[in-house]
Scaffold this motif. Structure first.
Motif, PDB file in Angstrom:
ATOM      1  N   SER A 150      14.054 -32.984 -41.489  1.00  0.00           N
ATOM      2  CA  SER A 150      13.990 -34.266 -42.220  1.00  0.00           C
ATOM      3  C   SER A 150      12.724 -35.069 -41.972  1.00  0.00           C
ATOM      4  N   GLU A 151      11.752 -34.513 -41.281  1.00  0.00           N
ATOM      5  CA  GLU A 151      10.488 -35.245 -41.047  1.00  0.00           C
ATOM      6  C   GLU A 151       9.379 -34.590 -41.853  1.00  0.00           C
ATOM      7  N   ASN A 152       8.553 -35.433 -42.497  1.00  0.00           N
ATOM      8  CA  ASN A 152       7.421 -34.910 -43.249  1.00  0.00           C
ATOM      9  C   ASN A 152       6.446 -34.236 -42.287  1.00  0.00           C
ATOM     10  N   ILE A 153       5.935 -33.100 -42.701  1.00  0.00           N
ATOM     11  CA  ILE A 153       5.078 -32.343 -41.769  1.00  0.00           C
ATOM     12  C   ILE A 153       3.657 -32.897 -41.686  1.00  0.00           C
ATOM     13  N   PHE A 154       3.272 -33.772 -42.609  1.00  0.00           N
ATOM     14  CA  PHE A 154       1.877 -34.218 -42.662  1.00  0.00           C
ATOM     15  C   PHE A 154       1.440 -34.838 -41.328  1.00  0.00           C
ATOM     16  N   GLU A 155       0.498 -34.180 -40.674  1.00  0.00           N
ATOM     17  CA  GLU A 155      -0.065 -34.644 -39.395  1.00  0.00           C
ATOM     18  C   GLU A 155       1.020 -34.992 -38.377  1.00  0.00           C
ATOM     19  N   ASN A 156       2.128 -34.257 -38.463  1.00  0.00           N
ATOM     20  CA  ASN A 156       3.254 -34.545 -37.581  1.00  0.00           C
ATOM     21  C   ASN A 156       3.274 -33.511 -36.448  1.00  0.00           C
ATOM     22  N   GLU A 157       2.753 -33.930 -35.306  1.00  0.00           N
ATOM     23  CA  GLU A 157       2.584 -32.980 -34.207  1.00  0.00           C
ATOM     24  C   GLU A 157       3.916 -32.417 -33.709  1.00  0.00           C
ATOM     25  N   ARG A 158       4.932 -33.277 -33.712  1.00  0.00           N
ATOM     26  CA  ARG A 158       6.223 -32.822 -33.198  1.00  0.00           C
ATOM     27  C   ARG A 158       6.769 -31.650 -34.005  1.00  0.00           C
ATOM     28  N   VAL A 159       6.745 -31.795 -35.320  1.00  0.00           N
ATOM     29  CA  VAL A 159       7.322 -30.705 -36.124  1.00  0.00           C
ATOM     30  C   VAL A 159       6.360 -29.515 -36.242  1.00  0.00           C
ATOM     31  N   LEU A 160       5.080 -29.788 -36.280  1.00  0.00           N
ATOM     32  CA  LEU A 160       4.121 -28.669 -36.391  1.00  0.00           C
ATOM     33  C   LEU A 160       4.154 -27.788 -35.146  1.00  0.00           C
ATOM     34  N   SER A 161       4.468 -28.412 -34.000  1.00  0.00           N
ATOM     35  CA  SER A 161       4.499 -27.620 -32.763  1.00  0.00           C
ATOM     36  C   SER A 161       5.728 -26.701 -32.716  1.00  0.00           C
ATOM     37  N   GLN A 162       6.619 -26.862 -33.697  1.00  0.00           N
ATOM     38  CA  GLN A 162       7.785 -25.970 -33.753  1.00  0.00           C
ATOM     39  C   GLN A 162       7.482 -24.678 -34.512  1.00  0.00           C
ATOM     40  N   ILE A 163       6.272 -24.629 -35.077  1.00  0.00           N
ATOM     41  CA  ILE A 163       5.916 -23.462 -35.902  1.00  0.00           C
ATOM     42  C   ILE A 163       4.797 -22.674 -35.223  1.00  0.00           C
ATOM     43  N   TYR A 164       4.908 -21.362 -35.226  1.00  0.00           N
ATOM     44  CA  TYR A 164       3.717 -20.547 -34.948  1.00  0.00           C
ATOM     45  C   TYR A 164       3.467 -19.721 -36.209  1.00  0.00           C
ATOM     46  N   TYR A 165       2.247 -19.802 -36.683  1.00  0.00           N
ATOM     47  CA  TYR A 165       1.901 -19.163 -37.951  1.00  0.00           C
ATOM     48  C   TYR A 165       0.899 -18.051 -37.696  1.00  0.00           C
ATOM     49  N   MET A 166       1.335 -16.835 -37.952  1.00  0.00           N
ATOM     50  CA  MET A 166       0.405 -15.710 -37.853  1.00  0.00           C
ATOM     51  C   MET A 166      -0.344 -15.649 -39.177  1.00  0.00           C
ATOM     52  N   SER A 167      -1.508 -16.256 -39.173  1.00  0.00           N
ATOM     53  CA  SER A 167      -2.287 -16.343 -40.406  1.00  0.00           C
ATOM     54  C   SER A 167      -3.014 -15.029 -40.657  1.00  0.00           C
ATOM     55  N   GLU A 168      -3.186 -14.718 -41.933  1.00  0.00           N
ATOM     56  CA  GLU A 168      -3.948 -13.514 -42.285  1.00  0.00           C
ATOM     57  C   GLU A 168      -5.405 -13.689 -41.838  1.00  0.00           C
ATOM     58  N   LYS A 169      -5.861 -14.935 -41.866  1.00  0.00           N
ATOM     59  CA  LYS A 169      -7.239 -15.246 -41.466  1.00  0.00           C
ATOM     60  C   LYS A 169      -7.343 -15.276 -39.939  1.00  0.00           C
ATOM     61  N   ASN A 170      -8.476 -14.801 -39.438  1.00  0.00           N
ATOM     62  CA  ASN A 170      -8.667 -14.822 -37.993  1.00  0.00           C
ATOM     63  C   ASN A 170      -9.226 -16.176 -37.557  1.00  0.00           C
ATOM     64  N   LEU A 171      -8.404 -16.928 -36.841  1.00  0.00           N
ATOM     65  CA  LEU A 171      -8.804 -18.290 -36.459  1.00  0.00           C
ATOM     66  C   LEU A 171      -9.169 -18.390 -34.974  1.00  0.00           C
ATOM     67  N   TYR A 172      -9.330 -17.257 -34.343  1.00  0.00           N
ATOM     68  CA  TYR A 172      -9.554 -17.266 -32.892  1.00  0.00           C
ATOM     69  C   TYR A 172     -11.038 -17.138 -32.553  1.00  0.00           C
ATOM     70  N   PRO A 173     -11.457 -17.741 -31.428  1.00  0.00           N
ATOM     71  CA  PRO A 173     -12.881 -17.654 -31.051  1.00  0.00           C
ATOM     72  C   PRO A 173     -13.294 -16.188 -30.861  1.00  0.00           C
ATOM     73  N   GLU A 174     -14.292 -15.787 -31.599  1.00  0.00           N
ATOM     74  CA  GLU A 174     -14.656 -14.361 -31.646  1.00  0.00           C
ATOM     75  C   GLU A 174     -15.113 -13.808 -30.305  1.00  0.00           C
ATOM     76  N   THR A 175     -15.801 -14.646 -29.527  1.00  0.00           N
ATOM     77  CA  THR A 175     -16.359 -14.130 -28.274  1.00  0.00           C
ATOM     78  C   THR A 175     -15.400 -14.290 -27.091  1.00  0.00           C
ATOM     79  N   MET A 176     -14.254 -14.837 -27.371  1.00  0.00           N
ATOM     80  CA  MET A 176     -13.296 -15.052 -26.276  1.00  0.00           C
ATOM     81  C   MET A 176     -12.468 -13.787 -26.047  1.00  0.00           C
ATOM     82  N   LYS A 177     -12.159 -13.540 -24.786  1.00  0.00           N
ATOM     83  CA  LYS A 177     -11.348 -12.361 -24.479  1.00  0.00           C
ATOM     84  C   LYS A 177      -9.893 -12.618 -24.859  1.00  0.00           C
ATOM     85  N   VAL A 178      -9.224 -11.514 -25.208  1.00  0.00           N
ATOM     86  CA  VAL A 178      -7.827 -11.579 -25.638  1.00  0.00           C
ATOM     87  C   VAL A 178      -6.955 -12.301 -24.595  1.00  0.00           C
ATOM     88  N   LYS A 179      -7.186 -11.974 -23.334  1.00  0.00           N
ATOM     89  CA  LYS A 179      -6.370 -12.578 -22.265  1.00  0.00           C
ATOM     90  C   LYS A 179      -6.580 -14.093 -22.208  1.00  0.00           C
TER      91      LYS A 179
END
Lengths: 242, 287
Positions: B64-93
């Motif tokens: 029942s809470e709008n997701i717009f810039e809503n940290e509480r509800v957004l932190s309930q989601i993990y999104y495996m995006s098709e796009k790679n959003l991770y720092p390229e030079t950072m190690k997996v660990k």
């Protein structure tokens, strides 16, 4: 709020660059001092060193330019809000600028024991380079506000490029040169009125009207920081993932 | 509670309509399959749910809470995006450790266990990962996040058959132990049809079907046998697709499943089996 984690991440990302930068500055400082001592030169002989802190300004500009996209993407991967990300970025800028300003003053004090060393601040505002506690504090506030502004300008440019399409990127890149040329032309046809206005603004902005006023300059610099900060936030607020 | 409510959602890219007035409810602790052809709007919908993009109209609510810039509800989601959003030079660990900072319930041991199971080298830099291993890495982060809502956008991109099988099994294991709301957007419908409980089909930005997998599969049937017998049987039926192999044919039919006592079926040796979800999908999305 995950502000602490965001700040921690952003500082961690800048940490290695900062370490390399200060290692280079340290080496340069040692080389300068050893060159001075081998040449047998002393401050009393009118030999001056200075301006190493100017390198800090360039460093923090580059840091601002490069610290947006990768961090933004990673924060988005972790579903951090744009507001949270921006807040974390501001706090990390403040922390890094404070650290650099402090370290630059320490370097100044160390170099001053070997020869006369002038920071950018002392060259502008101090008639002699006698660093007292109050001038050191003044220097810190001025450097801190200037470094935060420069970092924010770099960040703002990075966001403008990020939000722009190819045509806009070209426009943004060319705009400063066009502006300088247009102002130059306007200056020539107005008998230097534009140049005088720019000079007047600079004198006022840097607190050099009727004496030396570094605190006034710091307030102006901080106001400019807020202006760039507000524009940066407006651009981030609905920045999509490209 | 992690119910997602989407109300009259519309998204334009310039003049192009990507999402066309979608309204739907995602109830908690179910596995949804988000299906659609290329460019149908699946990724856009997931990006809207996670606030990566902003709708032109409509709203998305979580609990029942709008997701717009809503940290509480957004932190309930993990999104495996098709796009790679991770720092390229950072190690997996390192990325795994940072993700734990942002997801307090992140299960580090589980992440390492899965890395070992999938042979993911934790010392590799992210940019050194192949497409398949980048997908595996993102799957591991998503499952280990322990977020109540997990969104997978093309999770099996670049995965070989063995790794795909491992992923499906791991997802089922995870889901059976930790009930979670899962949305999987994929093209490989046949492979996920046994996993998904609810089907969402998007076509040209419109939600054209939202139903349980069971209802969809029982809304029709497959009839197989000699081509002439199948054709005769199909005369008054709504056929949504056919496959021919030599003299034999399989036809996919919408409508109630005929009884086993049907005299024509018995006489002609026709076989009746479950409807194929993929055939149903092709029929629905073929314009």
């Amino acid at each position: 709020m995950k502000t602490i984690q965001i700040v921690k991440y952003q500082i961690q990302q800048a940490k290695i660059a900062l370490m390399i930068y200060y290692a280079i500055i340290f080496v340069i400082a040692i080389m300068l001092v050893s060159t001075m001592s081998r040449a047998g030169l002393k401050a009393s002989e009118n030999v001056y060193l200075g301006g190493l802190d100017f390198a800090s300004m360039i460093f923090i500009l580059v840091l601002g330019l490069t610290s947006f996209k990768e961090s933004y993407y990673f924060m988005q991967a972790n579903n951090i809000t744009r507001k949270g990300f921006y807040k974390g970025h501001l706090l990390s800028i403040f922390s890094i600028a404070a650290f650099m300003s402090f370290l630059d003053i320490i370097i100044n004090l160390i170099l001053n024991t070997f020869s006369e060393y002038n920071t950018v601040f002392s060259q502008i505002y101090l008639r002699n380079n006698s660093m007292t506690v109050s001038t050191a504090f003044m220097n810190f506030i001025w450097s801190f506000s200037l470094l935060t502004l420069i970092a924010m300008i770099g960040y703002f440019i990075a966001i403008v490029y990020y939000r722009s399409n190819t045509v806009m990127k070209i426009v943004v890149s060319v705009a400063p040169f066009v502006l300088i040329n247009v102002l130059g032309y306007l200056n020539s046809i107005t008998d230097g009125a534009i140049g005088n206005a720019v000079n007047y603004f600079n004198t006022w902005m840097w607190g050099l009207q009727n004496g030396y006023h570094p605190y006034f300059a710091s307030i102006n610099i901080f106001a400019a920081f807020i202006i760039f900060g507000v524009f940066s936030y407006l651009l981030i607020r609905k920045a999509p993932i490209k | 509670m992690s119910k997602i409510k989407i109300k009259n959602l519309t998204k334009y890219y310039g003049k192009n309509l990507a999402i066309d007035d979608i309204s739907l409810e995602i109830t908690e602790n179910k596995i949804y399959g988000l299906l659609g052809r290329n460019g149908a709007g699946k990724t856009t919908l997931l990006n809207l749910i996670t606030n990566k993009l902003f709708p032109t109209n409509g709203e998305i609510l979580i609990d029942s809470e709008n997701i717009f810039e809503n940290e509480r509800v957004l932190s309930q989601i993990y999104y495996m995006s098709e796009k790679n959003l991770y720092p390229e030079t950072m190690k997996v660990k390192e990325i795994i450790k940072w993700t734990k900072d942002f997801y307090p319930n992140f299960d580090l041991d589980y992440a390492y266990k899965l890395s070992d199971k999938f042979n993911l080298n934790l010392k590799s830099k992210f940019k050194a990962l192949s497409t398949g291993y980048a997908s595996i890495f993102k799957i591991i982060l998503t499952l280990s996040s322990r977020a109540p809502i997990l969104l997978f956008d093309e999770p099996i991109l670049g995965l070989d058959a063995n790794h795909r099988d491992m992923f499906y099994k791991e997802l089922i294991n995870y889901y059976s132990v930790t009930p979670t709301t899962v949305i999987i957007s994929t093209h490989l419908i046949e492979e996920v049809s046994d996993i998904i409980e609810e089907v969402l089909i998007i076509k040209d930005g419109k939600l054209i079907l939202s139903d349980t997998t069971e209802n969809i599969l029982f809304s029709g049937y497959t009839v197989s046998g000699k081509a002439e017998d199948v054709d005769a049987f199909n005369k008054d039926k709504k056929v949504i697709g056919e496959d021919n192999i030599g003299k034999f044919k399989s036809a996919y039919i919408l409508g109630p499943i005929p009884s086993k006592e049907d005299p024509y079926l018995n006489a002609s040796n026709l076989e009746i089996s479950k409807l194929d979800l993929q055939k149903m999908f092709i029929q629905l999305t073929n314009s």
